[in-house]
Design an enzyme around this catalytic site. Structure first.
Site, PDB file in Angstrom:
ATOM      1  N   ALA A  38      -5.844   4.612   7.269  1.00  0.00           N
ATOM      2  CA  ALA A  38      -6.341   3.463   6.504  1.00  0.00           C
ATOM      3  C   ALA A  38      -6.199   2.212   7.358  1.00  0.00           C
ATOM      4  CB  ALA A  38      -5.570   3.310   5.189  1.00  0.00           C
ATOM      5  N   GLU A  83      -6.401  -2.287   7.193  1.00  0.00           N
ATOM      6  CA  GLU A  83      -6.220  -3.411   6.288  1.00  0.00           C
ATOM      7  C   GLU A  83      -7.247  -4.524   6.417  1.00  0.00           C
ATOM      8  OE1 GLU A  83      -3.538  -4.330   9.937  1.00  0.00           O
ATOM      9  OE2 GLU A  83      -4.088  -2.568   8.767  1.00  0.00           O
ATOM     10  N   ASN A  84      -8.501  -4.230   6.749  1.00  0.00           N
ATOM     11  CA  ASN A  84      -9.508  -5.289   6.844  1.00  0.00           C
ATOM     12  C   ASN A  84      -9.395  -6.223   5.639  1.00  0.00           C
ATOM     13  OD1 ASN A  84     -10.880  -3.699   9.053  1.00  0.00           O
ATOM     14  ND2 ASN A  84     -11.223  -2.328   7.326  1.00  0.00           N
ATOM     15  N   GLU A 118      -1.314  -1.102   2.815  1.00  0.00           N
ATOM     16  CA  GLU A 118      -2.476  -1.871   3.274  1.00  0.00           C
ATOM     17  C   GLU A 118      -2.608  -3.200   2.534  1.00  0.00           C
ATOM     18  OE1 GLU A 118      -3.775  -0.855   5.920  1.00  0.00           O
ATOM     19  OE2 GLU A 118      -2.850   1.115   5.877  1.00  0.00           O
ATOM     20  N   HIS A 161      -0.485  -5.819   3.985  1.00  0.00           N
ATOM     21  CA  HIS A 161      -1.101  -6.409   5.180  1.00  0.00           C
ATOM     22  C   HIS A 161      -2.008  -7.596   4.852  1.00  0.00           C
ATOM     23  CE1 HIS A 161       0.218  -3.922   8.440  1.00  0.00           C
ATOM     24  NE2 HIS A 161      -0.323  -2.814   8.001  1.00  0.00           N
ATOM     25  N   GLU A 213       3.242  -4.087  10.968  1.00  0.00           N
ATOM     26  CA  GLU A 213       3.428  -2.708  10.530  1.00  0.00           C
ATOM     27  C   GLU A 213       4.815  -2.421   9.974  1.00  0.00           C
ATOM     28  OE1 GLU A 213       0.942  -1.158  10.050  1.00  0.00           O
ATOM     29  OE2 GLU A 213      -0.570  -1.872  11.461  1.00  0.00           O
TER      30      GLU A 213
END
Length: 887
Positions: free
Chosen positions: A303, A305-306, A339, A342, A361
């Site tokens: 995955a 994290e856009n 995510e 983030h 992270e």
């Protein structure tokens, strides 16, 4: 970005510069086949905004692009250099940002090795603002790098969707750009897509224009200021479901027809976002937060994290009631929590350079663990923090480890930075420091950090200073000890003396390593918590190599009580015997921590490896399910060390099955009403492990259920379907393998189809494993499944898989995302017990990797050497214990 990939068979866990470099490092020179691409660009020009227009041609795997970059020239220059890969430029021109003045053409020079495009002008550009406009074309990949295509089966036939994956250094594959985290800018994206397909980006669409030729132009709102690697685009035949949280629209996007399988992910996202809005004290700033599901897989991540458009592979987002398990459900929640964390740590505030990747992270790892336990206490996932720490320590205990804050120069080094040190050690250090300063002080420091650095870039000390100010307690030295130097402290309990109702401990600090017994220990300031069974915890800082503390009570004393510390604890034989006697009375988290230390210290030769078997014998069958799950995993690991020695392995298996069978008898094959969720996970773990240990009863029952599934719907319940199939596949004969192969070919659900191809690669039979390897290099499994199939073969036959990959490297490279290659091939050999594998890995590294990109290869070498040492030097003590105890 979450990097831990889960299959139906197994969960694969497996410099000192603290600030970003101010100037581009010198280019490394190496004759190896893989170039060490220098990453940082000159600092004389910086972007402020990108206007991007993309026209993908999905069927031909190409795209046309236009981009106009608003930029500031900070000092006179005749060149502008940015990053670009596999692009052809039709034109480039520069004009003043004011719109007044003549545009001038630029000559474009492309350096494929450096991954750059340089635009040269006849006269020096004066300091000021400009717009650099380019027409170009590029390639759409078939692996998850840059703009890529995923083909998948549906009941309506084959479909193709497009997605982007830019972290860490692949935005340059779609947009000529400053593809570095500190070059933040705003983005406006426009895409021309087939009418009837959905286009997705970080921001909502603001305009949709039907072009009348089967195409639609979609324009998205301008993004906030963000790093290039967070930009996202996707197109395909999608469905979208939404929910509202305040002013934020939360969504999930899937292939058509399966959006209901993302309901749990959608509900979880709302719950997590609500929690984070409160925790961070800074509300989520974008108008929407989508999670976009893709079929397929990557060897690098699951995955991404856009900002506003998280990308997640289906295996980590969707829950299919026909076969998803409780483990799948918990993984969906945990990854979503990671995510979404983030969106603050990484997106709103971003590390200045990949040296401080752990700020993204490690924090997201810790935050996901904390949040999963808070919002789903019924899962009792607090014990997972110990398992995560063990994964980090396994990596941190060999000479090829690195500090949490690490020195990164090249694209390849940045890719290799995504490892257990960055994720799990980073998260463990945060957990330890939060325990030291207190939850409220930690949160206040984090809130202040967010407010001070929103939309900016930071280094680690920016966080430490905010927490230290909020706590009024010095943490900078402790934080530096654990993040600026590698390795694991070892606290030795030199003596434990009881008098007047308290126990006085004398402690010494050394260093735990697996491969350097004579290493001079580094020095740490170590926060230590100790507690007698039934007593109150006591805290101290062990510094200068030694310390002491008085603990109320005179029973067995656990050092690292609550398991928040990042260190090993070594007890004397007498102290260990005392703790073993009272083992059943310890909290589950301390049982797990003690077992982790005992296992690691035993295999490293610092105490008898048989001590671990003593703890197994001391564990009641009714203990916490996660304790038995961990025991099952470690017994399975010991079983692997006996490979090739039938007599000794048979004796060990008899013991291991005798320990696990009574626990499985309590759990049973069938779920009971009101059963706790951890018990459901233990059931699948025990079936898998007992199968691996050769338990005839479990294997026979799995085969019976598999054969009966067409006539007895209850034979293979949904929660056990993948587990039963995995057992059958592992012990398959040729006829059964062919039957599973036919099922994989016929399957129309990508989620299950991918699982079946992985299972085909898990056979213990070497001939069937070879068939799976050959199948992996055909088009049949799908472009993103092949590498996983080879990896699955390696779990049973590492030498076979590694040799096959070396012999077919050109074909395998096409099926591995470029971000993973330097770690993928050595990873195939990690489980080997063959000393000859050392030379093979080294030969691979020398021929194919630049000198600065061999960390994973060197680590694989260290792991093989260590495994051989364990087999030769530790197993005799296990054999002696088994003989003594009737094993």
């Amino acid at each position: 970005m979450r990097r831990f990939l889960v299959t139906a068979i197994a969960l694969a866990l497996a410099g000192n510069c603290a600030t970003a470099m101010a100037a581009a490092p010198a280019t490394m020179t190496d004759t190896a086949a893989t170039q060490a691409t220098t990453t940082q660009l000159p600092r004389n020009v910086r972007p402020t905004h990108y206007d991007v227009a993309i026209v993908p041609h999905a069927q031909t795997l190409t795209f046309d692009g236009q981009v106009t970059i608003t930029l500031d020239v900070l000092e006179p220059t005749t060149t502008i250099t940015l990053q670009a890969v596999d692009m052809t430029f039709a034109s480039a021109k520069l004009s003043p940002a004011t719109g007044k003045g003549k545009a001038v053409a630029a000559k474009v020079g492309v350096d494929a090795d450096a991954q750059t495009a340089t635009f040269t002008f006849d006269k020096p550009l004066a300091v000021g603002s400009y717009r650099l406009a380019m027409d170009y074309s590029g390639k759409i990949g078939t692996q998850a790098n840059g703009l890529f295509a995923i083909d998948y089966d549906t009941k309506a036939g084959k479909k193709r969707a497009l997605f982007t994956q830019f972290e860490n250094s692949d935005a340059r594959r779609m947009i000529p750009s400053w593809d570095e985290p500190s070059h933040k800018a705003t983005f406006t994206l426009e895409a021309t897509v087939p009418s009837g397909e959905m286009a997705v980006s970080n921001m909502p669409a603001t305009a949709t224009t039907d072009l009348g030729n089967g195409l639609t132009r979609v324009r998205f709102a301008q993004s906030p200021k963000m790093s290039t690697y967070l930009l996202f685009f996707s197109q395909g035949e999608f469905d979208r479901a939404t929910a509202k949280l305040g002013e934020t629209e939360v969504g999930v996007i899937t292939q058509k027809g399966v959006v209901d399988q993302a309901k749990f992910a959608l509900d979880s996202s709302v719950d997590v976002l609500r929690e984070y809005n409160d925790y961070f004290g800074t509300p989520y700033p974008l108008p929407k937060l989508d999670n976009v599901a893709s079929p397929g897989a990557s060897q690098f991540f699951s995955a991404m994290e856009n900002w506003g458009a998280i990308f997640t592979f289906e295996h980590t987002l969707l829950l299919d009631p026909a076969f998803s398990t409780q483990s799948d459900k918990q993984r969906v929640f945990s990854v979503a929590a990671h995510e979404i964390a983030h969106q603050w740590f990484g997106d709103l505030v971003t590390m200045s350079w990949w040296d401080d990747l752990w700020l993204n992270e490690g924090f997201a790892t810790w935050m996901a663990s904390r949040t999963t336990q808070k919002l789903h206490p019924e899962w009792n996932t607090q014990l997972n923090a110990v398992a995560g720490r063990e994964g980090a320590m396994s990596r941190d205990a060999v000479a090829t480890t690195h500090p949490v804050v690490q020195h990164v120069e090249t694209v390849e080094q940045a890719s290799q930075a995504f490892d257990a040190i960055t994720y799990q050690k980073g998260g463990a250090v945060i957990r330890m420091l939060e325990g030291y300063v207190g939850e409220e002080a930690w949160r206040e420091g984090v809130r202040n950090y967010m407010k001070a650095h929103a939309y900016g870039n930071t280094v680690s000390d920016d966080l430490w200073k905010q927490v230290q100010a909020a706590a009024g307690k010095p943490i900078l030295d402790i934080a530096h000890d654990f993040t600026l130097q590698p390795g694991i402290p070892m606290i030795t309990v030199q003596s434990a003396t009881c008098s007047n109702g308290k126990t006085t401990l004398k402690l010494a600090q050394g260093e735990f390593t697996k491969d350097r017994p004579d290493k001079q220990p580094l020095s740490w300031r170590v926060p230590v918590i100790a507690q007698a069974v039934g007593g109150e915890p006591v805290r101290t800082i062990v510094e200068g190599g030694s310390g002491s503390l008085d603990v109320p009570g005179c029973g067995p004393v656990v050092v690292n009580a609550g398991q928040s510390g990042y260190y090993r604890t070594l007890y004397s034989p007498e102290q260990f015997a005392s703790i073993r006697t009272g083992f059943a009375k310890l909290p589950a988290i301390d049982q797990l921590g003690l077992m982790g230390d005992t296992w690691a210290l035993g295999l490293a030769g610092l105490q008898s490896p048989a001590n671990y078997l003593d703890l197994v014998k001391a564990t009641p069958a009714a203990s916490d399910p996660q304790i038995w799950g961990d025991i099952a995993g470690k017994l399975d690991s010991l079983n692997d060390y006996y490979q090739g020695d039938v007599a000794r392995q048979t004796r060990f298996r008899k013991f291991a099955i005798a320990q696990l069978a009574p626990v499985f008898a309590r759990v049973g094959w069938d779920e009971k009403q009101g059963e706790a969720d951890p018990v459901k996970i233990l059931r699948t773990r025990l079936i898998d492990t007992l199968s691996s240990l050769g338990d005839d009863k479990v294997i026979a029952e799995a085969r019976r259920r598999y054969a009966a599934q067409d006539t007895d719907p209850a034979a293979v319940p949904a929660a056990l379907r993948k587990t039963i199939l995995a057992v059958v596949a592992r012990h398959a004969d040729a006829a059964t393998w062919d039957q599973l192969h036919a099922a994989a070919q016929a399957e129309k659900t990508p989620l299950m189809k991918d699982e079946l191809y992985q299972m085909l690669s898990s056979s213990e039979d070497k001939a069937l494993a070879q068939r799976a390897l050959e199948l992996a290099l055909t088009d049949e499994p799908g472009a993103t499944n092949s590498a996983g199939m080879i990896r699955a073969v390696a779990s049973q036959h590492p030498e076979l898989a590694f040799d096959f990959a070396m012999d077919h490297m050109n074909d395998v490279n096409k099926r591995v995302d470029s971000s993973s290659r330097s770690r993928y091939y050595p990873g195939l050999a990690n489980g080997s017990l063959d000393p000859a594998m050392v030379g093979k890995i080294q030969s691979y590294a020398e021929q194919h990797l630049a000198a600065g990109s061999r960390r994973d290869a060197n680590t694989a070498v260290a792991n093989v050497i260590y495994r051989v040492k364990v087999r030769n030097e530790r197993l005799p003590a296990v054999d002696a214990w088994l003989k003594k105890h009737g094993g």
